[in-house]
Design a protein around this motif. Structure first.
Motif, PDB file in Angstrom:
ATOM      1  N   LYS A 188      43.038  46.351  35.243  1.00  7.89           N
ATOM      2  CA  LYS A 188      44.488  46.460  35.043  1.00  7.89           C
ATOM      3  C   LYS A 188      45.068  47.544  35.910  1.00  7.89           C
ATOM      4  O   LYS A 188      46.150  47.397  36.491  1.00  7.89           O
ATOM      5  N   ARG A 189      44.368  48.645  35.981  1.00  8.53           N
ATOM      6  CA  ARG A 189      44.882  49.761  36.790  1.00  8.53           C
ATOM      7  C   ARG A 189      44.880  49.394  38.289  1.00  8.53           C
ATOM      8  O   ARG A 189      45.689  49.915  39.071  1.00  8.53           O
ATOM      9  N   GLN A 190      43.926  48.536  38.689  1.00  6.32           N
ATOM     10  CA  GLN A 190      43.889  48.089  40.085  1.00  6.32           C
ATOM     11  C   GLN A 190      44.825  46.921  40.347  1.00  6.32           C
ATOM     12  O   GLN A 190      44.951  46.461  41.489  1.00  6.32           O
ATOM     13  N   GLY A 191      45.410  46.383  39.276  1.00  8.17           N
ATOM     14  CA  GLY A 191      46.354  45.275  39.431  1.00  8.17           C
ATOM     15  C   GLY A 191      45.671  43.935  39.626  1.00  8.17           C
ATOM     16  O   GLY A 191      46.265  43.027  40.228  1.00  8.17           O
ATOM     17  N   SER A 192      44.458  43.789  39.170  1.00  7.06           N
ATOM     18  CA  SER A 192      43.738  42.533  39.351  1.00  7.06           C
ATOM     19  C   SER A 192      44.357  41.445  38.478  1.00  7.06           C
ATOM     20  O   SER A 192      44.669  41.685  37.304  1.00  7.06           O
ATOM     21  N   PRO A 193      44.500  40.227  39.011  1.00  7.34           N
ATOM     22  CA  PRO A 193      45.060  39.128  38.190  1.00  7.34           C
ATOM     23  C   PRO A 193      44.076  38.656  37.123  1.00  7.34           C
ATOM     24  O   PRO A 193      44.454  37.929  36.217  1.00  7.34           O
ATOM     25  N   ASP A 194      42.779  39.045  37.201  1.00  4.47           N
ATOM     26  CA  ASP A 194      41.794  38.610  36.212  1.00  4.47           C
ATOM     27  C   ASP A 194      41.756  39.533  34.990  1.00  4.47           C
ATOM     28  O   ASP A 194      40.896  39.378  34.114  1.00  4.47           O
ATOM     29  N   ALA A 195      42.620  40.508  34.957  1.00  5.71           N
ATOM     30  CA  ALA A 195      42.632  41.433  33.815  1.00  5.71           C
ATOM     31  C   ALA A 195      42.906  40.677  32.518  1.00  5.71           C
ATOM     32  O   ALA A 195      43.891  39.952  32.427  1.00  5.71           O
ATOM     33  N   GLY A 196      42.027  40.836  31.548  1.00 10.98           N
ATOM     34  CA  GLY A 196      42.192  40.176  30.240  1.00 10.98           C
ATOM     35  C   GLY A 196      41.195  39.061  30.024  1.00 10.98           C
ATOM     36  O   GLY A 196      41.015  38.599  28.894  1.00 10.98           O
ATOM     37  N   SER A 197      40.540  38.582  31.082  1.00 14.24           N
ATOM     38  CA  SER A 197      39.631  37.450  30.920  1.00 14.24           C
ATOM     39  C   SER A 197      38.372  37.859  30.145  1.00 14.24           C
ATOM     40  O   SER A 197      37.874  37.118  29.296  1.00 14.24           O
ATOM     41  N   LEU A 198      37.850  39.021  30.481  1.00 15.77           N
ATOM     42  CA  LEU A 198      36.665  39.473  29.754  1.00 15.77           C
ATOM     43  C   LEU A 198      36.970  39.673  28.270  1.00 15.77           C
ATOM     44  O   LEU A 198      36.152  39.361  27.410  1.00 15.77           O
TER      45      LEU A 198
END
Length: 837
Positions: A137-147
């Protein structure tokens, strides 16, 4: 004569002591059994309590983990670090709780393994799911939340399963501990009843054996006494008796044999004398009569001389009375006797000395009646024979078979001052010669007794004078010491008052001024020594508002030796003073009363500025908070679109904390309005039961969610109405019930409404943590919270109870607190019933 020896092992005391020792041993054994059983009972109960505590901690672990998951989800959705703030403290709280659980279940391998698996799952969740998601999230990844949505859900299920397994195991342990405790309690009752029954049976058996032995021995002694009384001599008890009674039996036998031998010797001597007299009577009758007369006179003179010599050497009345009585008994062969002295009025006689008299009568007064009264009235020797004479002395011990009593008066200066009573076992003829001798002895005895009585009275008077002199001397010394101590104390008080950093005024018990310091004179003007109370009050009233009650309070305190008081004065000169008053000294050392006046002008101004600041900040926070709460309610009602379960969970957390903040702001505003007098009451006739019913429905669900019982007791026929503001009354009840539910971990809450005459009473009781005596003294102070771990854990502002007390007082009611740490608290509010005009 053969006597049965005394055997200590058959003594009554030994039997009684043995029975008591056996019963005592039985009771000690019962005490040991009960102690062991109660120890097991306490162990079972402590284990059950530990299991309940472990369940609570595991539930806290699951709750904290859920809050961490919620914080992580909120952060992934909003990206706000504020939402993620609970994550770090939650990890530390989970670590702390798991460490405590490992310590508590270290002796239970299976439970310890579950706790460690939970720790491992949470650690894996943090390292594999939470921390990577935060980094994405801090890096702005669009995969944030999948794990979180994939592996996170699995971890939640695993942790819940371990939690449920742990709680089930602890619940079984708790149930087993309670079952064992109940069994131990049943064993206590059974063992107690068995021991009591056994002790009763043994005591009854021992008593029956003891009574049989005493009855047998007493019957044998009574039969022997009757035989001796009937004239039988040489009576011997053949059968051995029990213990001490054998000694009495031996004495009876010895007395009987001795009497028989004496009778034989007397009979032989009498026969010999008769024979001699018959031989000499014919030849020397005249010589014998003359010799006998000379012998009697010589004996009488010798006796009188001996008695006079002894009485001259005796001045103590007790010693003298014993000497006189012994002389009478020795002269005339009486078996028992008593010497009695008449009181001032001659109506009673006091027993001075006795021989074979009932021991409890010595020193006691006996009414002057019967033969005693007749002897004193006639001042002559009186003879009473039994059974012809019905009225007799009859106070001899049972061992003296009295058949005749002779009463000899003791006459001094024409007044009978006493009587000598002599008892005989055989009737005795008293001739004129014997009467003359008795009167001669009585005359000397009366003079000696009168002198001894006078000596005793003089001695008593001298002793009384010595005691009075000693008391007067002691009182003088005490007065001198008290005067010196009072003078020293007064000097100390004057020195303290003169150097105090606050205004001080010391007056005596009448209100006259003793001393006042410079600060007092700065506040109220210069004073003069010994200035009267009214003049000092006139100086004080000159700088007070016209309606200030302080002068009247001072007048009341001056005459009260124990009361302390304090308050605040607002002078017209601009000073604000905090005053206090207390008595100086107590009892005989009381000096007067001290008044102190502390300048708190700056503190009062700071308090006013603080109140304005709180009022301003509270209003500024309330406006945006109202908007937040309104929009939250719209979102939760799905008026702007449907919500996911996770979103609803986050919003509910926000809603709860927003409500807490709103309640805090409302409490601050209420306190401010109460202190400034800007909270008007809309008083109307109100039903307390109706308000309690409404509030109870609000908190019943919260109590049941905590597993608490929730009981409401209302009068069946209703109670009188009270004059109250319904909104404020609701606030009073809500605060009390909220605290009861909040600070009760197990047990229940009971709300009771009752009426007594013109009083209506509300009682809110709980079985919570209770309040210590030291906390009870400050519990109604603003922002004060008790120093208890559970209080810190639950949270709060410390404003609820101050608001409740102030509102109750505004309604003219009374608030009382009863509490004991660990057992719960009871708050009782009493209102006056409303009466229609």
């Amino acid at each position: 004569m053969n006597q049965t020896p005394y055997r200590w092992d058959t003594g009554l005391r030994v039997r009684v002591f043995g029975l008591l020792l056996f019963l005592l041993s039985l009771l000690v054994g019962l005490g040991l059994i009960l102690t062991i059983t109660f120890t097991q009972l306490n162990t079972y109960r402590e284990r059950a309590e530990a299991s309940q505590q472990n369940v609570n901690r595991m539930q806290q672990v699951a709750t904290t983990y859920a809050e961490m998951t919620a914080a992580l989800r909120g952060y992934l959705l909003t990206g706000s670090e504020v939402v993620l703030a609970p994550y770090g403290p939650g990890l530390m709280e989970v670590e702390k709780l798991l460490t405590q659980l490992e310590h508590d279940v270290e002796d239970q391998d299976e439970q310890l393994a579950r706790v460690r698996r939970v720790r491992e799952l949470i650690e894996n969740w943090r390292s594999r799911v939470a921390d990577p998601e935060i980094e994405r999230k801090r890096q702005g990844s669009p995969d944030a939340g999948s794990l979180l949505m994939d592996e996170g859900v699995n971890y939640i299920a695993l942790i819940r399963a371990e939690r449920d397994a742990f709680i089930d195991a602890e619940s079984r342990l708790e149930e087993t501990g309670m079952l064992n405790a109940n069994r131990a309690a049943d064993q206590v009752v059974l063992v107690t009843w068995l021991a009591i029954s056994l002790a009763a049976v043994l005591a009854l058996g021992g008593f029956l054996i003891f009574a049989r032995g005493v009855t047998r021995s007493t019957t044998a002694l009574a039969e022997a006494a009757n035989r001796i009384a009937q004239g039988e001599r040489g009576v011997v008890l053949e059968a051995p008796l029990d213990g001490e009674l054998q000694v009495v039996a031996n004495a009876f036998a010895a007395m009987s044999v001795t009497l028989a031998e004496q009778e034989k010797r007397l009979q032989a001597q009498q026969e010999q004398l008769i024979a001699q007299n018959e031989e000499l009577l014919a030849q020397q009758e005249s010589v014998k009569q003359h010799a006998e007369e000379l012998e009697r006179q010589e004996r009488h003179l010798s006796r009188l001389h001996s008695l006079s010599s002894k009485m001259v050497g005796s001045i103590e009345i007790d010693q003298l009375s014993t000497l006189i009585l012994d002389e009478y008994l020795d002269l005339y062969g009486g078996v028992a006797g008593a010497l009695l002295m008449a009181d001032e009025f001659g109506e009673r006689l006091r027993v001075l000395s006795e021989r074979w008299l009932s021991p409890e009568l010595k020193g006691q007064f006996i009414p002057a009646s019967g033969q005693l009264a007749r002897c004193m009235e006639l001042k002559e020797v009186v003879i009473a024979r039994y059974p012809e004479t019905q009225t007799r002395f009859s106070v001899w011990t049972h061992a003296v078979p009295v058949t005749q009593e002779i009463y000899v008066p003791l006459v001094h200066t024409g007044r009978a001052i006493g009587v000598v009573v002599i008892a005989f076992t055989e009737p005795t003829e008293v001739n004129a010669e014997a009467r003359a001798l008795w009167h001669a002895v009585a005359s000397q005895a009366s003079v000696a007794l009168a002198a001894a009585q006078n000596h005793l009275e003089v001695k008593r008077a001298f002793t009384a004078l010595q005691e009075q002199a000693a008391q007067i001397e002691m009182l003088n010394a005490q007065l001198e010491e008290e005067r010196d101590r009072t003078s020293a104390q007064l000097d100390i008080y004057l020195s303290i008052v003169s150097t105090m950093p606050a205004g001080a005024w010391l007056c005596d018990t009448g209100g006259n001024l003793l001393v006042s310091n410079s600060m007092f004179q700065e506040f109220f003007g210069a004073t003069a020594p010994d200035e009267p109370l009214e003049k000092v009050l006139a100086r004080i009233s000159a700088v007070l508002p016209p309606d200030d009650p302080f002068p009247e309070i001072v007048r009341q305190l001056i005459h009260d030796p124990r009361e302390t008081a304090d308050g605040r004065l607002h002078l017209t000169t601009g000073y604000t003073l905090q005053w206090s008053s207390a008595p100086v000294g107590s009892g005989q050392s009381r000096v007067g009363r001290l008044f102190t006046f502390q300048d708190v002008t700056e503190l009062a101004e700071l308090d006013r500025l603080k109140s304005e600041f709180v009022n301003t900040v509270s209003h500024e926070l309330r406006t945006p908070l109202t908007s937040i709460m309104g929009y939250l309610s719209l979102v939760l009602a799905e008026t702007v679109g449907p919500l996911q379960e996770q979103q609803r969970e986050f919003l509910n957390v926000v809603s709860r904390n927003t409500s807490r903040l709103a309640n805090l702001i409302n409490d601050l505003l209420d306190i401010q309005r109460i202190e400034s007098g800007r909270m008007p009451l809309n008083l109307t006739p109100t039903s307390l039961s109706q308000v309690v019913s409404q509030v109870a429905e609000t908190f019943r669900v919260q109590a049941e969610q905590k597993g608490l019982s929730f009981t409401v007791n209302l009068p069946e026929g209703g109670e009188p109405l009270i004059q109250a503001d319904p909104d404020r009354l609701t606030q009073i009840v809500s605060n009390l019930v909220s605290n009861a539910v909040k600070y009760t971990r197990e047990g229940g809450v009971t709300i009771t409404v009752s009426a007594d005459g013109d009083r209506v009473e509300l009682s809110v009781a709980d079985t919570g943590i209770g309040i210590s005596p030291s906390d009870q003294k400050r519990i109604f102070e603003k922002f004060y919270r008790a120093e208890h771990p559970y209080v810190r854990e639950v949270g709060g502002t410390g404003l609820g109870l101050p608001i409740v007390r102030t509102m109750v007082e505004e309604h003219g009611g009374e608030l009382r607190l009863e509490s004991e740490p660990g057992k719960g608290s009871r708050f009782t509010v009493t209102f006056r019933a409303w009466r229609a005009e």
